[in-house]
Design a protein around this motif. Structure first.
Motif, short mmCIF file in Angstrom:
data_model
loop_
_atom_site.label_atom_id
_atom_site.label_comp_id
_atom_site.label_asym_id
_atom_site.label_seq_id
_atom_site.Cartn_x
_atom_site.Cartn_y
_atom_site.Cartn_z
N LEU A 161 44.91 1.66 41.83
CA LEU A 161 45.69 2.49 42.74
C LEU A 161 44.95 2.65 44.06
CD1 LEU A 161 46.82 5.20 40.17
CD2 LEU A 161 48.22 3.39 41.16
N PRO A 162 45.63 3.08 45.11
CA PRO A 162 44.98 3.24 46.42
C PRO A 162 43.77 4.18 46.40
CG PRO A 162 47.35 3.29 46.69
CD PRO A 162 47.08 3.29 45.20
N ASP A 163 43.75 5.16 45.49
CA ASP A 163 42.60 6.07 45.43
C ASP A 163 41.42 5.49 44.67
OD1 ASP A 163 43.39 6.20 42.78
OD2 ASP A 163 43.82 8.35 42.78
N GLY A 164 41.54 4.24 44.19
CA GLY A 164 40.45 3.58 43.48
C GLY A 164 40.50 3.74 41.97
N SER A 165 41.42 4.55 41.46
CA SER A 165 41.52 4.71 40.01
C SER A 165 42.20 3.50 39.39
CB SER A 165 42.27 6.01 39.66
OG SER A 165 43.56 5.99 40.21
N TRP A 166 41.97 3.34 38.08
CA TRP A 166 42.41 2.15 37.36
C TRP A 166 43.49 2.47 36.33
CZ3 TRP A 166 40.24 -2.83 37.91
CH2 TRP A 166 39.15 -2.92 38.81
N LEU A 167 44.34 1.48 36.08
CA LEU A 167 45.36 1.57 35.03
C LEU A 167 45.35 0.26 34.25
CD1 LEU A 167 48.36 2.98 37.14
CD2 LEU A 167 46.80 4.29 35.69
N ILE A 168 45.97 0.29 33.08
CA ILE A 168 46.16 -0.92 32.29
C ILE A 168 47.66 -1.05 32.02
CG2 ILE A 168 45.76 0.32 30.10
CD1 ILE A 168 44.51 -2.25 28.98
N TRP A 169 48.15 -2.28 32.10
CA TRP A 169 49.56 -2.53 31.79
C TRP A 169 49.80 -2.20 30.33
CZ3 TRP A 169 51.66 -7.67 29.87
CH2 TRP A 169 53.04 -7.62 29.75
N ASN A 170 50.84 -1.43 30.09
CA ASN A 170 51.17 -0.94 28.76
C ASN A 170 52.49 -1.56 28.32
OD1 ASN A 170 50.76 0.67 26.49
ND2 ASN A 170 52.00 2.33 27.31
N PRO A 171 52.46 -2.80 27.78
CA PRO A 171 53.73 -3.44 27.43
C PRO A 171 54.47 -2.67 26.34
CG PRO A 171 51.87 -4.75 26.63
CD PRO A 171 51.31 -3.61 27.44
N VAL A 172 55.71 -2.38 26.62
CA VAL A 172 56.54 -1.67 25.65
C VAL A 172 57.84 -2.44 25.48
CG1 VAL A 172 55.59 0.62 26.14
CG2 VAL A 172 57.56 -0.19 27.44
N LEU A 173 58.47 -2.23 24.35
CA LEU A 173 59.75 -2.87 24.06
C LEU A 173 60.86 -2.13 24.80
CD1 LEU A 173 61.35 -4.93 22.35
CD2 LEU A 173 61.52 -3.15 20.60
N ILE A 174 61.59 -2.86 25.61
CA ILE A 174 62.77 -2.31 26.29
C ILE A 174 63.98 -3.00 25.68
CG2 ILE A 174 63.98 -2.03 28.48
CD1 ILE A 174 61.26 -2.09 29.86
N VAL A 175 64.79 -2.23 25.00
CA VAL A 175 65.94 -2.78 24.27
C VAL A 175 67.12 -2.93 25.22
CG1 VAL A 175 67.51 -2.42 22.35
CG2 VAL A 175 65.12 -1.72 22.14
N SER A 176 67.71 -4.11 25.22
CA SER A 176 68.90 -4.37 26.03
C SER A 176 70.11 -4.48 25.13
CB SER A 176 68.74 -5.68 26.81
OG SER A 176 67.64 -5.64 27.67
N ASP A 177 71.22 -3.90 25.57
CA ASP A 177 72.47 -4.06 24.83
C ASP A 177 72.93 -5.51 24.93
OD1 ASP A 177 72.68 -1.42 24.01
OD2 ASP A 177 73.67 -0.81 25.87
N ASN A 178 73.33 -6.08 23.81
CA ASN A 178 73.87 -7.44 23.77
C ASN A 178 75.10 -7.39 22.88
OD1 ASN A 178 74.11 -10.17 24.16
ND2 ASN A 178 72.56 -10.73 22.65
N LEU A 179 76.21 -6.98 23.49
CA LEU A 179 77.43 -6.69 22.73
C LEU A 179 78.48 -7.77 22.97
CD1 LEU A 179 77.60 -2.91 23.66
CD2 LEU A 179 76.67 -3.92 21.56
N PRO A 180 79.40 -7.96 22.03
CA PRO A 180 80.46 -8.97 22.22
C PRO A 180 81.23 -8.77 23.52
CG PRO A 180 80.45 -8.22 19.95
CD PRO A 180 79.49 -7.34 20.70
N GLY A 181 81.49 -7.52 23.89
CA GLY A 181 82.24 -7.25 25.11
C GLY A 181 81.39 -7.28 26.37
N ALA A 182 80.08 -7.21 26.21
CA ALA A 182 79.16 -7.22 27.36
C ALA A 182 77.87 -7.92 26.95
CB ALA A 182 78.87 -5.79 27.81
N PRO A 183 77.96 -9.24 26.74
CA PRO A 183 76.77 -9.95 26.28
C PRO A 183 75.76 -10.20 27.39
CG PRO A 183 78.54 -11.50 26.64
CD PRO A 183 79.12 -10.11 26.88
#
Length: 198
Positions: A161-183
Motif C-alpha cells: 500500500l502507499p503507506d508501506g504496509s503489506w498485504l497478501i492476496w487472499n484467493p476466495v471462491l466467488i460463486v457465479s450463477d449458471n442457470l438455464p435461463g441465464a447461463p
C-alpha cells in the motif's frame, strides 16, 4: 489477484493451514522468516512471534522442526496454535504480512490502492472477515505473469500500500450463477481452466 473483487488480507495465517494440516518452518533469529509448506509467508520481528503462555519465555524455535497448526484465528493478533516437539499445542500471535527490508523474499508484489485500482475495506462483523477488496480490474503488466489461483507450493502474490504496509492476496471462491435461463457464456469452463479445475 488482478480481477475485480480480488481480496487481500494483512495477516499471515488463516483457518486453511489448520484444516489442511500444512506445516510451518521458522528460520533465522530476529527477524524470523516464516514458511508454510516451504513457501515464504512473512518476515516477523521476534517480539511479535513468541509463545504467549507462561513457562515458554525462553523457548527457541527449532529450524528443523515442522510445526503443525493446531488452531488458527485469522486476523492480526489472533491466536495461532502450533504443535511443539513434545506435541503440546501452544499459541503465538498471528503476525502481519511484512517484508520491509527483506523485499527480495517477496518475488511477486503489486503496488496497491492507486487511483486507477482502488481497494475498498471489508468491514465484517468478525475480525476474520476483514480485509480489502479490489473495486475494479487492474491494468498492470505484471498481471499477465500472475496465477488465477494458487496451490499450496506456489509463490504467493503480495501487495504494498502507499503507506508501506503489506498485504497478501487472499484467493476466495466467488460463486457465479449458471442457470438455464441465464447461463454463463462459456458454461463456466473458463473459470475451471484458469483455476486448474478448482
Amino acid at each position: 489477484p488482478c480481477r475485480a473483487l480480488a481480496r487481500w488480507r494483512s495477516y499471515a495465517f488463516t483457518y486453511r493451514e489448520y484444516r489442511n494440516e500444512w506445516t510451518l518452518r521458522v528460520s533465522g533469529s530476529d527477524p524470523y522468516v516464516l514458511r508454510v509448506n516451504g513457501v515464504v509467508r512473512t518476515v516477523v520481528a521476534e517480539p511479535l512471534f513468541r509463545i504467549v503462555q507462561e513457562g515458554y519465555e525462553n523457548y527457541t524455535f527449532n529450524e528443523t522442526h515442522p510445526y503443525t497448526f493446531c488452531r488458527n484465528y485469522g486476523y492480526v493478533g489472533g491466536y495461532v496454535g502450533l504443535e511443539l516437539e513434545d506435541e503440546r499445542c501452544v499459541y503465538v500471535l498471528n503476525p502481519p504480512i511484512d517484508f520491509t527490508g527483506h523485499e527480495d523474499l517477496a518475488p511477486l508484489v503489486l503496488a496497491l490502492n492507486g487511483t486507477d485500482d482502488p481497494l475498498a475495506p471489508i468491514d465484517g462483523a468478525w475480525p476474520t472477515e476483514r480485509g480489502f477488496q479490489a473495486v475494479r480490474e487492474r491494468d498492470d503488466p505484471l498481471c499477465a505473469l500472475l496465477p488465477e489461483a494458487t496451490d499450496t507450493d506456489d509463490e504467493h502474490v503480495f501487495g504494498r500500500l502507499p503507506d508501506g504496509s503489506w498485504l497478501i492476496w487472499n484467493p476466495v471462491l466467488i460463486v457465479s450463477d449458471n442457470l438455464p435461463g441465464a447461463p454463463l457464456p462459456d458454461g463456466g469452463k473458463g473459470v475451471e481452466l484458469a483455476t486448474g479445475g478448482r
